[in-house]
Design a protein around this motif. Structure first.
Motif, PDB file in Angstrom:
ATOM      1  N   HIS A   1      17.919  57.560 -10.271  1.00 26.60           N
ATOM      2  CA  HIS A   1      18.407  56.961 -11.509  1.00 26.60           C
ATOM      3  C   HIS A   1      19.669  56.132 -11.328  1.00 26.60           C
ATOM      4  CE1 HIS A   1      16.281  60.346 -13.983  1.00 26.60           C
ATOM      5  NE2 HIS A   1      15.441  59.437 -13.536  1.00 26.60           N
ATOM      6  N   VAL A   2      20.211  56.104 -10.112  1.00 26.39           N
ATOM      7  CA  VAL A   2      21.504  55.433  -9.906  1.00 26.39           C
ATOM      8  C   VAL A   2      21.455  54.540  -8.674  1.00 26.39           C
ATOM      9  CG1 VAL A   2      22.788  57.307 -10.996  1.00 26.39           C
ATOM     10  CG2 VAL A   2      22.416  57.345  -8.526  1.00 26.39           C
ATOM     11  N   ASN A   3      22.461  53.683  -8.567  1.00 22.62           N
ATOM     12  CA  ASN A   3      22.619  52.860  -7.371  1.00 22.62           C
ATOM     13  C   ASN A   3      23.276  53.699  -6.279  1.00 22.62           C
ATOM     14  OD1 ASN A   3      21.767  50.596  -8.894  1.00 22.62           O
ATOM     15  ND2 ASN A   3      23.864  50.291  -9.626  1.00 22.62           N
ATOM     16  N   MET A   4      22.729  53.622  -5.085  1.00 21.31           N
ATOM     17  CA  MET A   4      23.258  54.402  -3.965  1.00 21.31           C
ATOM     18  C   MET A   4      23.274  53.557  -2.706  1.00 21.31           C
ATOM     19  SD  MET A   4      23.955  57.529  -4.982  1.00 21.31           S
ATOM     20  CE  MET A   4      24.115  58.300  -3.369  1.00 21.31           C
ATOM     21  N   GLY A   5      24.148  53.906  -1.771  1.00 26.82           N
ATOM     22  CA  GLY A   5      24.170  53.133  -0.551  1.00 26.82           C
ATOM     23  C   GLY A   5      24.891  53.808   0.585  1.00 26.82           C
ATOM     24  N   TRP A   6      25.027  53.032   1.659  1.00 24.56           N
ATOM     25  CA  TRP A   6      25.674  53.490   2.886  1.00 24.56           C
ATOM     26  C   TRP A   6      26.742  52.493   3.328  1.00 24.56           C
ATOM     27  CZ3 TRP A   6      24.627  58.142   5.271  1.00 24.56           C
ATOM     28  CH2 TRP A   6      23.462  58.804   4.857  1.00 24.56           C
TER      29      TRP A   6
ATOM     30  N   ARG B   1      20.564  50.740  -2.305  1.00 25.17           N
ATOM     31  CA  ARG B   1      19.310  50.815  -3.046  1.00 25.17           C
ATOM     32  C   ARG B   1      19.683  50.930  -4.523  1.00 25.17           C
ATOM     33  NH1 ARG B   1      16.293  54.327  -5.807  1.00 25.17           N
ATOM     34  NH2 ARG B   1      14.037  54.277  -5.653  1.00 25.17           N
ATOM     35  N   ASP B   2      19.175  50.023  -5.346  1.00 26.41           N
ATOM     36  CA  ASP B   2      19.568  50.109  -6.751  1.00 26.41           C
ATOM     37  C   ASP B   2      18.615  51.022  -7.515  1.00 26.41           C
ATOM     38  OD1 ASP B   2      18.425  46.802  -7.841  1.00 26.41           O
ATOM     39  OD2 ASP B   2      17.320  48.675  -7.634  1.00 26.41           O
TER      40      ASP B   2
ATOM     41  N   GLY C   1      14.942  50.475  -7.373  1.00 25.23           N
ATOM     42  CA  GLY C   1      14.266  50.561  -6.093  1.00 25.23           C
ATOM     43  C   GLY C   1      14.457  49.355  -5.200  1.00 25.23           C
ATOM     44  N   ALA C   2      15.144  48.341  -5.675  1.00 25.93           N
ATOM     45  CA  ALA C   2      15.412  47.181  -4.831  1.00 25.93           C
ATOM     46  C   ALA C   2      16.424  47.565  -3.759  1.00 25.93           C
ATOM     47  CB  ALA C   2      15.944  46.028  -5.664  1.00 25.93           C
ATOM     48  N   THR C   3      16.269  46.997  -2.582  1.00 28.44           N
ATOM     49  CA  THR C   3      17.160  47.330  -1.466  1.00 28.44           C
ATOM     50  C   THR C   3      17.867  46.076  -0.957  1.00 28.44           C
ATOM     51  OG1 THR C   3      15.306  47.118   0.069  1.00 28.44           O
ATOM     52  CG2 THR C   3      15.815  49.323  -0.750  1.00 28.44           C
ATOM     53  N   TYR C   4      19.069  46.289  -0.466  1.00 31.91           N
ATOM     54  CA  TYR C   4      19.926  45.213   0.013  1.00 31.91           C
ATOM     55  C   TYR C   4      20.534  45.659   1.333  1.00 31.91           C
ATOM     56  CZ  TYR C   4      19.478  44.254  -4.942  1.00 31.91           C
ATOM     57  OH  TYR C   4      18.978  44.044  -6.194  1.00 31.91           O
ATOM     58  N   TYR C   5      20.614  44.753   2.290  1.00 26.30           N
ATOM     59  CA  TYR C   5      21.094  45.109   3.629  1.00 26.30           C
ATOM     60  C   TYR C   5      22.112  44.097   4.140  1.00 26.30           C
ATOM     61  CZ  TYR C   5      17.046  48.207   3.733  1.00 26.30           C
ATOM     62  OH  TYR C   5      16.128  49.186   3.439  1.00 26.30           O
TER      63      TYR C   5
ATOM     64  N   ILE D   1      16.740  51.912   4.012  1.00 24.52           N
ATOM     65  CA  ILE D   1      17.301  52.884   3.078  1.00 24.52           C
ATOM     66  C   ILE D   1      16.168  53.380   2.175  1.00 24.52           C
ATOM     67  CG2 ILE D   1      17.947  51.099   1.404  1.00 24.52           C
ATOM     68  CD1 ILE D   1      20.407  52.790   0.716  1.00 24.52           C
ATOM     69  N   SER D   2      16.156  54.683   1.909  1.00 20.69           N
ATOM     70  CA  SER D   2      15.092  55.245   1.083  1.00 20.69           C
ATOM     71  C   SER D   2      15.591  56.512   0.395  1.00 20.69           C
ATOM     72  CB  SER D   2      13.859  55.570   1.933  1.00 20.69           C
ATOM     73  OG  SER D   2      14.169  56.547   2.901  1.00 20.69           O
ATOM     74  N   ILE D   3      14.804  56.958  -0.558  1.00 21.49           N
ATOM     75  CA  ILE D   3      15.141  58.181  -1.291  1.00 21.49           C
ATOM     76  C   ILE D   3      13.924  59.089  -1.336  1.00 21.49           C
ATOM     77  CG2 ILE D   3      15.571  59.068  -3.628  1.00 21.49           C
ATOM     78  CD1 ILE D   3      17.591  56.888  -4.001  1.00 21.49           C
TER      79      ILE D   3
END
Length: 123
Positions: free
Chosen positions: A31-36, A51-52, A55-59, A69-71
């Protein structure tokens, strides 16, 4: 209160792979934006991937095609698959909640970071 715990870091040879994990409590990851992000020794914090909530991902450009990146919804855990690692990617890796997609943005993040997980890539 959100609590994030990173794990999975290790010593690996150049070209090797690792999978980092970020176990979350106090927040539902899908439900939230997460990242590394990562901090190489002696250098500033670098944004790696996000990952927003849709489900969109940005690198980061340098990791595109090698990191994923995945959940896992069932485990409420975020992963970062690191393939074809390079020596310059030796760093402490941290997970974060937020939609940061640049070095400047992640450096402006307020609040403490977790303990991180150390990735060391040898030549």
């Amino acid at each position: 209160e959100v609590h994030l715990v990173e794990s999975g870091g290790d010593l690996v040879q150049s070209g090797g792979s690792l999978r980092l994990a970020c176990v979350a409590s106090g927040v539902v990851l899908r439900h939230v934006n997460m990242g590394w992000a990562r901090r190489p020794p002696g250098k500033e914090l670098e944004w790696v991937a996000t990952r927003d909530e849709y489900g969109a991902t940005y690198y980061r450009d340098s990791v595109k095609g090698r990191f994923t990146i995945s959940i896992d919804d069932a485990k409420n855990t975020m992963f970062l698959q690191l393939n074809n690692l390079r020596t310059e990617e030796t760093a402490m890796y941290y997970c974060f909640q937020g939609g940061y997609v640049s070095d400047a943005a992640v450096r402006r993040r307020q609040g403490p970071w977790g303990q991180g997980t150390q990735v060391t890539v040898s030549s």
